[in-house]
Write an enzyme that holds these catalytic residues in place. Structure first.
Site, PDB file in Angstrom:
ATOM      1  N   ASN A  40       0.884  -1.095  -0.029  1.00  0.00           N
ATOM      2  CA  ASN A  40       0.048  -0.052  -0.007  1.00  0.00           C
ATOM      3  C   ASN A  40       0.888   1.279  -0.077  1.00  0.00           C
ATOM      4  OD1 ASN A  40      -3.123  -0.218   0.116  1.00  0.00           O
ATOM      5  ND2 ASN A  40      -2.300  -2.003   1.449  1.00  0.00           N
ATOM      6  N   LEU A  79      -3.176   2.623  17.873  1.00  0.00           N
ATOM      7  CA  LEU A  79      -2.502   3.969  18.625  1.00  0.00           C
ATOM      8  C   LEU A  79      -3.661   4.290  19.667  1.00  0.00           C
ATOM      9  CD1 LEU A  79      -2.101   5.743  15.039  1.00  0.00           C
ATOM     10  CD2 LEU A  79      -0.236   4.983  16.657  1.00  0.00           C
ATOM     11  N   ASN A  81      -6.881   4.958   8.181  1.00  0.00           N
ATOM     12  CA  ASN A  81      -6.179   3.555   8.117  1.00  0.00           C
ATOM     13  C   ASN A  81      -6.943   2.862   7.080  1.00  0.00           C
ATOM     14  OD1 ASN A  81      -4.968   1.014   9.068  1.00  0.00           O
ATOM     15  ND2 ASN A  81      -6.901   0.614  10.035  1.00  0.00           N
ATOM     16  N   HIS A 107      -8.217  -1.218   6.056  1.00  0.00           N
ATOM     17  CA  HIS A 107      -8.387  -2.524   6.765  1.00  0.00           C
ATOM     18  C   HIS A 107      -8.952  -3.384   5.443  1.00  0.00           C
ATOM     19  CE1 HIS A 107      -8.874  -5.568   9.702  1.00  0.00           C
ATOM     20  NE2 HIS A 107     -10.187  -5.722   9.089  1.00  0.00           N
ATOM     21  N   ASP A 154      -9.783  -0.693  14.501  1.00  0.00           N
ATOM     22  CA  ASP A 154     -10.497  -0.670  13.173  1.00  0.00           C
ATOM     23  C   ASP A 154     -11.776  -0.089  13.004  1.00  0.00           C
ATOM     24  OD1 ASP A 154      -8.089  -1.861  11.836  1.00  0.00           O
ATOM     25  OD2 ASP A 154      -8.802  -3.955  12.579  1.00  0.00           O
TER      26      ASP A 154
HETATM   27  C1  GAR Z   1      -3.426  -4.693   3.780  1.00  0.00           C
HETATM   28  O1  GAR Z   1      -4.176  -5.885   3.381  1.00  0.00           O
HETATM   29  C2  GAR Z   1      -3.757  -3.777   4.998  1.00  0.00           C
HETATM   30  O2  GAR Z   1      -5.224  -3.647   4.800  1.00  0.00           O
HETATM   31  C3  GAR Z   1      -3.735  -4.789   6.313  1.00  0.00           C
HETATM   32  O3  GAR Z   1      -2.578  -5.294   6.318  1.00  0.00           O
HETATM   33  C4  GAR Z   1      -2.159  -5.367   4.809  1.00  0.00           C
HETATM   34  C5  GAR Z   1      -0.649  -4.668   4.594  1.00  0.00           C
HETATM   35  O4  GAR Z   1      -0.403  -5.042   3.171  1.00  0.00           O
HETATM   36  N1  GAR Z   1      -4.141  -3.839   7.430  1.00  0.00           N
HETATM   37  C6  GAR Z   1      -4.743  -4.277   8.572  1.00  0.00           C
HETATM   38  O5  GAR Z   1      -5.033  -5.440   8.737  1.00  0.00           O
HETATM   39  C7  GAR Z   1      -4.970  -3.111   9.595  1.00  0.00           C
HETATM   40  N2  GAR Z   1      -5.826  -3.755  10.464  1.00  0.00           N
HETATM   41  P1  GAR Z   1       0.964  -4.115   2.787  1.00  0.00           P
HETATM   42  O6  GAR Z   1       2.158  -4.211   3.901  1.00  0.00           O
HETATM   43  O7  GAR Z   1       1.240  -4.854   1.700  1.00  0.00           O
HETATM   44  O8  GAR Z   1       0.478  -2.916   2.268  1.00  0.00           O
END
Ligand code: GAR
Length: 186
Positions: free
Chosen positions: A17, A93, A107, A109, A145
């Protein structure tokens, strides 16, 4: 574009991301500039990606959440950051941090919140035989979340879907959705 929003991205993991956001933010018309990437994980792929693109990085070592947050706040202040984007940042946080940073924190999710907060999202989605899944960009609140939803995107879950295939599809969706959510804010 003049006056891009000075942004910091928090990462813990792979950083796909983050990479998508960096590439978008290099476009003249995209409203943010990523000035800093902060991680709680020295081995985060996100730190490597940021360095490759010449973005300032800060790995924060800490013994307590309080220590991590006060070091992070001081970095945000130093760099005059006006937006924090969490991108695979796996820490919650505190209310104190959220109150002390007077600007927006958002954020992403990988589920259609409020369904499936927390970890191991895709496995739980498949187990509960959902018809759709997707991703959500929301303002950060002290509850995991939660917080006001900015944007959601969804996909249909196929009969033969696996955790791996769902994760892959939703990550592609996330990369588009995060950029769209930011454009909608500024
Ligand atoms: C993503 O799928 C994001 O939505 C999730 O972690 C992954 C990170 O991928 N976040 C959560 O679960 C937060 N609660 P990335 O490091 O390749 O961006």
């Amino acid at each position: 574009m003049v006056g891009k929003v000075r942004t910091c991205v928090f990462v813990s993991g792979k950083g796909s991301n983050l990479k998508a956001l960096i590439q978008k933010s290099n476009l003249y018309t995209f409203p943010i500039k990523i000035e800093l990437v902060i991680s709680n994980n020295l081995n985060s792929g996100g730190l490597k990606i940021a360095k490759k693109y010449g973005i300032n990085t800060k790995f924060i070592e800490f013994k307590s959440k309080n220590e991590f947050e006060s070091k992070a706040l001081s970095e945000l202040k130093k760099k005059q950051i006006k937006l924090v984007c969490l991108a695979g940042f796996m820490k919650v946080l505190s209310t104190n941090f959220i109150k002390n940073f007077s600007y927006k924190i958002i954020n992403i999710h990988p589920s259609l919140l409020p369904k499936f907060r927390g970890l191991d999202t895709h496995r739980r989605v498949l187990k509960s035989k959902e018809k759709y899944s997707g991703c959500t960009i929301h303002f950060v609140s002290p509850r995991l979340d939660s917080g006001k939803i900015i944007l959601q995107k969804k996909i249909l879950i196929k009969d033969n879907e696996t955790v791996k295939s769902l994760k892959k599809k939703i990550l592609i969706l996330e990369h588009k959705a995060y950029a769209e959510a930011i454009i909608s804010l500024f």
